[in-house]
Structures are given as structure tokens and as C-alpha cells.
Write a protein that holds these residues in place. Structure first.
Motif, short mmCIF file in Angstrom:
data_model
loop_
_atom_site.label_atom_id
_atom_site.label_comp_id
_atom_site.label_asym_id
_atom_site.label_seq_id
_atom_site.Cartn_x
_atom_site.Cartn_y
_atom_site.Cartn_z
N LYS A 1 3.00 15.93 -11.54
CA LYS A 1 1.89 16.79 -11.99
C LYS A 1 1.99 18.18 -11.41
CE LYS A 1 -1.46 13.06 -12.71
NZ LYS A 1 -2.74 12.48 -12.27
N TYR B 1 0.84 -1.22 0.00
CA TYR B 1 0.00 0.00 0.00
C TYR B 1 0.87 1.25 0.00
CZ TYR B 1 -3.13 3.58 1.82
OH TYR B 1 -3.83 4.73 2.02
N LYS C 1 2.43 1.82 -3.35
CA LYS C 1 1.47 2.43 -4.28
C LYS C 1 1.29 3.92 -3.96
CE LYS C 1 -1.23 -1.75 -5.15
NZ LYS C 1 -2.53 -2.41 -4.96
N ARG C 2 1.16 4.21 -2.65
CA ARG C 2 1.01 5.62 -2.27
C ARG C 2 2.25 6.44 -2.66
NH1 ARG C 2 -3.41 8.07 -1.38
NH2 ARG C 2 -2.53 9.37 0.27
N LYS C 3 3.42 5.81 -2.55
CA LYS C 3 4.65 6.51 -2.92
C LYS C 3 4.65 6.82 -4.42
CE LYS C 3 9.66 6.17 -2.42
NZ LYS C 3 10.78 5.31 -1.97
N LYS C 4 4.20 5.81 -5.22
CA LYS C 4 4.12 6.05 -6.66
C LYS C 4 3.13 7.16 -6.97
CE LYS C 4 5.31 1.32 -8.08
NZ LYS C 4 4.81 0.09 -8.73
N GLN C 5 1.96 7.10 -6.29
CA GLN C 5 0.98 8.16 -6.51
C GLN C 5 1.53 9.52 -6.10
OE1 GLN C 5 -2.49 6.97 -4.36
NE2 GLN C 5 -3.00 5.28 -5.76
N HIS C 6 2.29 9.53 -5.00
CA HIS C 6 2.88 10.79 -4.55
C HIS C 6 3.88 11.31 -5.58
CE1 HIS C 6 4.20 13.84 -1.74
NE2 HIS C 6 5.45 13.42 -1.87
N GLU C 7 4.69 10.38 -6.13
CA GLU C 7 5.65 10.80 -7.16
C GLU C 7 4.93 11.34 -8.39
OE1 GLU C 7 7.98 7.37 -7.81
OE2 GLU C 7 9.20 7.59 -5.97
N GLU C 8 3.84 10.62 -8.79
CA GLU C 8 3.07 11.12 -9.93
C GLU C 8 2.46 12.48 -9.63
OE1 GLU C 8 0.22 8.15 -10.68
OE2 GLU C 8 1.63 6.71 -11.58
N ALA C 9 1.95 12.64 -8.40
CA ALA C 9 1.38 13.94 -8.02
C ALA C 9 2.44 15.02 -8.04
CB ALA C 9 0.74 13.84 -6.64
#
Length: 854
Positions: free
Chosen positions: A553, A539, A542-550
């Protein structure tokens, strides 16, 4: 009346529907009218013996209130009128007066009905109906209510009044269902409700659901906190479990070593048994040798009896002693046979004590005392270890129970558990040391055994010398006897200690097994925590990847913002340029507006001039036409103040339908127009007959007079002057014999519970109804004098239907642009629907037309 009975409460003025309900229900009734109605109240008192009258009206707050009284008493209320004035134009102005009111509990207490249960409720005051229901519901008076009737309307008849839709919505929320709707008057009706019997169950279930939801929210919060604590404790427990596993592995290895040591001790005990058997044999041999030596001594004593009497006595004493020694030897044999299972160390020590000298026996006694001290110390240590183990087990059980009930104290319990494990390891180390010491002691005993074997060899040699020295042997025998007793007691204690040690070892092994089971359960929990850790790890990845994507962005958004800032700066510059240009445009616009204003004023002047010119030319043309008409026909034309389109449509309608009678209310021009058309038609009919060659006598021509039955046109005027002027104009134009002019002033008329101003022509219409047949066709025209004075003509249709109920009516209202008659068409439609009279709207310009079939 203080007993618990079913109660019906009536609030507001008495009406026919509510009176019938009171008589039908026939419960104990509390009547709280807004104003006194003596006749109806007395009739109800006679019909209902359980009727109580409230001294004051009932309102939600109680206290003083403002009462608004109208010309119609049944519309008296505690709130100013709203749409009631438009529904009833002749209602009049309200008279205001202050009134003392009370709450419903106060009224019930005064009537002695405080214990009664409210089951039926009638509210005839629509202005405060919803507020009363809300107040009663808040105080719990509606809990046992089963039937409810409320006077209401789809319109807001009073200020602050709830409409029928709002009232029904609130009642549905409280579990009531619409049962009866008295719709004789669709604008002011009594609405009946009945409570669903499942409402109370639904209310209880909703309350229980709210409690369960609150409990679920609390449990979810506790669960979240416990999950957090578990996540923290699983990490700590994992580390501690690893340490405990290591310690348990070490303890397992140590137990294996202890088992090996115990097996060695068992082999040593077997060796000691074998040595004990050998000692028994040696003892039997020594007994035989002692018997032989005793016989020799007896012979010597017999020989020397003659020489020494004293020696005889000594020898007799010695014989007695020898007998005692034999008995003691026999007892020792029995004791040694019973102690076959005792250890080898005790047999060796007993054999050495029997063979050694006095000095050696003293040394042996000191060694035995040291061993006894060591055994006592070991016993104390074992007892302490047992106490510590019992305490540790009790603490472990308490900790396990607390762990099952209270997860919050896991950290503290695990800490205590670690300390207990450390204590156990320490105790295990102490036991290991004790076992090592016991092993060393056994090694020492083996060495002593070897020494004792050598000493036994020496003892055999010395025993021969002992035979010669009986006195020394006797003393040594006494000492040996004491030592044997001591050694026997020591052997028994050692045996008991060995058995207790074996039992303690078994208990320790059982405790170790339970601890191993606990360790296995901890390992299972650790595996589960590791799985949860893996889930959390995935989890968080995944959150780290989402944070990197954010973040990526965000970088892109920041770049876009920078670009937009540059664009904004450019736009600001352009705006500054535009502002300058706008200022210039503003100056130009102001100049253009001034020019346009001048142009508008010029156009208005020209249009007004043109309009005046057109009106003058139209009037001149009209006057020229009237002059030519007068020169040709010899009489003045009809007034041209009516709209041409309306006049032509009205004449065509009259000519096509051939009405029997025309009734005109307040329109002189329409009267003249229709009279002229009727006279022209009658004058043309004889001319046509003469042209066709038919004879017609003059007395057959129809001429109406005031002495005959009502004429074809009945014109009703509300002012005397206009009435006289109309008669003069008709006489001048020779039209009076076709028109019956009636003077009928305006008065208050009532129809369908409506009060409004209209022509007081009831007697005229009644005579007309008597003269006309049932299927007659009547044209009714109502002029614009009433709406021009601010009154509505809505009451015209109910009045005509009342006075002319069977004839076919064509009702025409001149002018259709009056605000007070915006809802006239809808009200007439509802009136025809309630009376089930078919109707059809007519198409006439600048007017409203309705045909009502007979």
C-alpha cells in the motif's frame, strides 16, 4: 463551646425563608450576615438560645473584599450586578466600599465552635455560593453535611455567579438531591438539597476502586515484564532442558550398568559364601589332624620325659599353648559362624593367612594394608559425594522455592542448576570409576582366591612338616591369632562400609527419581512454551503479512503521491496563469466598483428627492383633506400622527368590546382619537332617533363633566405642560367633557419585589376601582414616553392587577421595538401563571396587547 455538636451555619442576609428554617431546625447556629440587621438578629437571639453571631462576613479566601450596596438592601452583594439591573430596572447605582471578611474556620474558632460538626448550611449570597461550597468541600467541612439551602436564580444576577442549573449539577456530583424549591419568585428563589445517605459509601467504594485500579495497573505492568522474562527464560530453559534430558538419559544408562554390576557382585558374594563353607570344613579337618599330631607329640614327650627334664617343662608349656590354641580355634569357629554373610574375599584371605609361611604372611599383611588404604580413600570419596549430594539437594530446594516466588531470578537459578547437573554428572562419573575400581579389585581377589586354592594344596603338604616342627607352628599360630583379630576387625568394617554403600545407592536412586520428576515438569513447561511459541509464530506471520500488505500500500501511495505531485505542478502552472488573469480581473473590478459607486450615489440622490417629493405631496394631501373636513363639519380633524393601521385597529377593538372606561398613560394623540370617536358616536345616536320618528328630549343626552363621576376616558400625563396643552386642545375641539385629564409625575413604584419608574396614579386608580363594578371592562393604553426615555413598562401590569384586581383588563403598549422590553412578554406570562389569572394576547399592529380576565 468545644464539645462535638451538630451545627447550622447561615451565610448572607436574613430573609423570611431562612428565618423560618433557622427556627425549624433549632440547632446550634452560627450567623454570618453580610450587613447588620439589628431587629431581626435580636428576634432570633430571643428565639434561638444557641445562636452565635460572626463579627465579619464569610468568604472563601477571607481578607478584604469589595461590597456593592444598592437602593434595595437585600440585593447588596460582594460582586457587581449582572442581569439584576435588567430584572430590576429601578435598582439604582451601586455604592462600593471595602469590607473585612474571614473564612468559615476562623469564624468557628472565634465563636468557640471548632469541634462542632457542620450538618446544616444556608447560603443567602448567590454571587459566591458555588465558590463557598467548593472551598468548604476542599477543606472537608462538607463531609458530615446532610442538608443544604442555597439562594440562586436561573439568570446570572451578578458577575461570576453560578446559575441554578450549574449549582444543582455540582451538588448532584457531591451526592446532594433537590428536595425543596421555594418558587414564589421564579427569578430569585431558595433551593433546598439533602444528601443521599449512600454517598459516603459510594465515595469509599470509588476510592477503593481507584486503589484497585492502580494496583491492577501495577500488576499488569509486572505481568507484562514477567511474561517477557518468561518468554526469554522459556527459550533458555528449553535449550537447557534438552541438555539435561540428554544427561539424564546418559545417567539412566549408567545406572542400568551399575545395576548389572551390583547383580554380578551379588553372585560373587554367593560364591564367596560357598568358599567360606568349604574353608570351615577344611578348618575342622585341620583341627582333627592337629589333635592327632598333638597326641603323637604327647607320646613322644612321655618317652623322652626321662631323658630330658627340660623338655618336660617345655612340653608342659606347649600343652598349655595347645590348650590356648584350641580355645582360640573354638573362638574362631564361633566368629566364622557369625560372619557367614561377610564377603568371600575375607574368608580366602583368612585361610591363606592360616596356611602360608611367615614370609607369605608378611607379604599378605602388606597387601592388606594397601587394601585398607584404598578402602579409606573410597570411604572419604563416598563421604564427599554424600556431602556434595546433600548440598546439591539443598540448593535445588532453595532454587525451586525462589523460582515459585521470584520469577525474575529464573535465569540465575537455571544457570546454577546446570552447574549442579554438571557436578552430579561428575560425581556419577566418579562413582562409576569407583565401581570399576571395585570390579577390578574383585577380579584381583578372584585371582588371589585361585592362587590361594593352589596354596592350600601346598599347605596340606607343608602341614605334615609343621607337625614335626612344633616350635615353628606355635610361633606361626601366635602370628595367625593376631592376624585373625585384625582380619575380623577388617571384615566388620568392610561389612559396615558395604551396608553404607547400599544405603547411599538407594538415596542416589531416590534423588534420581526426584530429578526425573523435575525433568518431567520441565518437559511439560517446555510443551507449554512450545505452544506459546507456535502462537507467537502465527501472530508474527500474520503481522509479517500485514506488514507486506502495508508496504504494498505504501508503494501504491508513493505512486499516487508522485502522480499527485505531477498534478500539483500542473495546477501551480495553472494558478500562475490564473493569478495573471486575476490581476486583470482586479483592475476591471476596481473600475466596475468605481462605476457602481457613482451609480449608488446617483440612486441615493434620486431616492431622497423622490422621498421628499412624496412626503410633501402627502402633507399637501393631508392638509387639503383637513381643510375640506373643516369646511364641511366646522371643526378641525384629529391629529394624524398615529399610524393609520394602529388607529383603525384600536377604534375597531373599542367599538366591538364596548369598554366601560379607557385609561391612557402618556399618549395625547390616542386620547384625542378615542374622545373624538366617543363624541361622534353620542352625537349620531340622537340624530338616528329623530330619523326614526322617535321623540327625544334634550336633557336625556349624556354629557359628562368634571363634577360628575369619572369620565369615559382618563388621560394621565407626567408633565404639567403637556397636561395643560391637552386640556386646551380638548376644549378647542369640544371634547373636554368626555376626558378627565390627570397630572401624575413619574415615581418609583414597587410591585412583586420590582422597582421601576411609572406614573404615580395610585389614588386615581383606587377611585376608579371604587366607582367601577367588579365585572367592568377597562381598556388601558400606555404610550411610548417611558421607553423613549430608556425605561421599561413592565411594571404596568403588576400595578394594574394590584389597583384593579377584579375587572377585566385590556392592556395595550404602543410600540413594540424597544430593547429594554425584549423579555416583557415572558415575564408577564410567568406573573399571570403565579397569580393564576387567565390571559390572552391581542393582535394589534405596532403594539403589544394583553387581555386579563377578571
Amino acid at each position: 463551646m468545644s464539645q462535638n455538636v451538630d451545627l447550622l451555619v447561615h451565610i448572607g442576609p436574613l430573609r423570611e425563608e431562612s428565618e423560618t428554617l433557622l427556627k425549624h431546625v433549632n440547632h446550634v447556629t452560627l450567623l454570618a450576615p453580610l450587613y447588620p440587621m439589628p431587629e431581626r438578629q435580636q428576634a432570633l437571639v430571643k428565639a434561638l438560645p444557641g445562636l452565635y453571631l460572626a463579627e465579619q462576613p464569610v468568604t472563601p479566601p477571607g481578607g478584604e473584599a469589595v461590597c456593592y450596596a444598592y437602593t434595595l438592601q437585600e440585593f447588596t452583594s460582594l460582586a457587581p450586578a449582572g442581569e439584576l439591573t435588567s430584572l430590576y430596572p429601578g435598582l439604582g447605582k451601586a455604592r462600593q466600599q471595602t469590607v473585612d471578611t474571614q473564612t468559615l474556620p476562623q469564624a468557628l474558632k472565634q465563636a468557640g465552635l471548632g469541634q462542632a460538626t457542620l450538618t446544616h448550611l444556608i447560603i443567602e449570597q448567590p454571587e459566591i455560593a458555588l465558590s463557598l461550597l467548593q472551598a468548604f468541600n476542599h477543606s472537608g467541612l462538607l463531609d458530615q453535611l446532610t442538608h443544604l439551602w442555597v439562594r440562586t436564580s436561573p439568570l446570572r444576577l451578578y458577575e461570576g455567579m453560578a446559575t441554578s442549573v450549574e449549582l444543582s449539577q455540582w451538588c448532584e456530583q457531591q451526592g446532594f438531591e433537590v428536595v425543596v424549591q421555594d418558587a414564589e419568585d421564579p427569578d430569585f428563589f431558595l433551593l433546598g438539597f439533602a444528601r443521599n445517605p449512600l454517598y459516603n459509601k459510594l465515595k469509599d467504594t470509588l476510592a477503593k476502586l481507584a486503589e484497585h485500579e492502580a494496583q491492577l495497573s501495577q500488576l499488569s505492568a509486572e505481568r507484562d515484564t514477567l511474561e517477557k522474562e518468561l518468554a526469554e527464560t522459556t527459550q533458555n530453559s528449553k535449550q537447557r532442558a534438552e541438555k539435561a534430558q540428554q544427561q539424564l538419559d546418559e545417567s539412566a544408562t549408567q545406572l542400568k550398568e551399575k545395576d548389572a554390576q551390583l547383580s554380578e557382585r551379588d553372585s560373587q558374594l554367593q560364591q564367596l559364601k560357598e568358599e567360606h563353607d568349604a574353608l570351615k570344613k577344611t578348618l575342622s579337618e585341620t583341627e582333627q589332624s592337629s589333635k592327632k599330631s598333638a597326641e603323637k607329640a604327647q607320646q613322644q614327650l612321655d618317652d623322652s620325659a626321662t631323658q630330658l627334664k627340660e623338655k618336660d617343662a617345655q612340653l608342659s608349656e606347649r600343652d598349655n599353648q595347645l590348650k590356648l590354641l584350641k580355645e582360640e580355634h573354638d573362638a574362631l569357629k564361633k566368629m566364622l559362624s557369625e560372619t557367614k554373610q561377610s564377603s568371600k574375599q575375607s574368608a580366602e584371605k583368612a585361610q591363606q593367612l592360616l596356611e602360608e609361611k611367615g614370609a607369605e604372611l608378611n607379604e599378605r599383611d602388606a597387601k592388606l594394608e594397601q587394601l585398607n588404604a584404598e578402602l579409606v580413600a573410597l570411604k572419604k570419596k563416598l563421604l564427599e559425594a554424600e556431602q556434595n549430594l546433600n548440598q546439591s539437594t539443598e540448593k535445588a530446594q532453595q532454587q525451586l522455592e525462589e523460582k515459585a516466588t521470584q520469577l525474575k531470578e529464573k535465569n540465575a537459578q537455571l544457570a546454577e542448576r546446570d552447574t549442579q547437573l554438571s557436578q552430579l554428572t561428575e560425581e556419577r562419573d566418579t562413582l562409576k570409576k569407583q565401581l570399576n575400581q571395585a570390579a577390578k579389585a574383585s577380579q584381583q581377589h578372584q585371582k588371589e582366591r585361585q592362587e590361594s586354592e593352589q596354596k592350600l594344596k601346598d599347605a596340606t603338604q607343608k602341614y605334615e612338616e609343621v607337625e614335626q616342627q612344633l616350635q615353628n607352628t606355635e610361633q606361626a599360630g601366635q602370628k595367625v591369632q593376631k592376624k585373625l583379630e585384625e582380619t575380623h576387625a577388617w571384615f566388620i568394617t568392610r561389612k559396615q562400609q558395604a551396608e553404607e554403600g547400599a544405603e547411599q545407592i538407594k538415596t542416589l536412586q531416590a534423588k534420581l527419581k526426584t530429578q526425573q520428576a523435575q525433568v518431567e515438569s520441565l518437559q511439560e513447561k517446555l510443551t507449554l512454551s512450545e505452544e506459546e511459541k507456535g502462537n507467537y509464530h502465527s501472530y508474527f506471520t500474520k503481522r509479517k503479512k500485514q506488514h507486506e500488505e502495508a508496504e504494498a500500500k505504501l508503494v501504491e501511495a508513493q505512486q499516487q503521491l508522485a502522480e499527485k505531485d505531477a498534478m500539483i505542478s500542473q495546477l501551480n502552472e495553472q494558478l500562475a496563469m490564473l493569478k495573471q488573469s486575476n490581476e486583470r480581473f482586479g483592475q476591471l473590478e476596481s473600475k466596475l466598483e468605481s462605476l457602481f459607486g457613482e451609480q449608488r450615489s446617483y440612486i441615493q440622490q434620486t431616492t431622497s428627492a423622490l422621498g421628499q417629493h412624496v412626503t410633501r405631496s402627502a402633507r399637501q394631501q393631508r392638509d387639503e383633506q383637513a381643510l375640506t373636513h373643516y369646511l364641511q363639519h366646522g371643526h378641525r380633524p384629529v391629529s394624524t400622527q398615529l399610524a393609520p393601521g394602529y388607529a383603525m385597529a384600536l377604534l375597531e377593538h373599542y367599538d366591538t368590546h364596548h369598554h366601560d372606561v379607557v385609561v391612557v398613560f402618556g399618549s395625547t394623540h390616542t386620547t384625542e382619537l378615542l374622545a373624538q370617536s366617543i363624541i361622534n358616536a353620542r352625537t349620531e345616536q340622537p340624530r338616528l332617533i329623530r330619523q326614526n320618528g322617535q321623540r327625544q328630549e334634550t336633557h336625556n343626552e349624556v354629557t359628562l363633566s368634571h363634577d360628575d363621576l369619572p369620565q369615559t376616558i382618563v388621560s394621565i400625563q407626567h408633565q404639567k405642560t403637556t397636561n395643560n396643552e391637552l386640556k386646551e386642545r380638548l376644549n378647542n375641539k369640544r371634547l373636554s367633557h368626555a376626558v378627565n385629564v390627570v397630572y401624575a409625575p413619574w415615581g418609583e413604584c414597587q410591585a412583586n419585589d420590582q422597582t421601576a419608574l411609572f406614573y404615580a396614579a395610585d389614588s386615581t386608580l383606587q377611585r376608579l376601582n371604587q366607582w367601577l363594578p367588579e365585572d367592568a371592562r377597562v381598556l388601558v393604553i400606555v404610550g411610548e414616553t417611558l421607553p423613549e426615555a430608556g425605561h421599561s413598562r413592565e411594571v404596568a401590569l403588576p400595578l394594574l392587577l394590584k389597583q384593579l384586581p377584579t375587572q377585566r383588563l385590556d392592556v395595550v403598549l404602543e410600540g413594540n421595538n424597544y430593547s429594554q422590553e425584549s423579555e416583557l412578554a415572558t415575564h408577564w406570562d410567568t406573573l399571570l401563571e403565579t397569580r393564576q389569572r387567565p390571559g390572552q394576547w391581542l393582535i394589534l399592529p405596532n403594539s403589544l396587547g394583553l387581555r386579563v380576565e377578571g
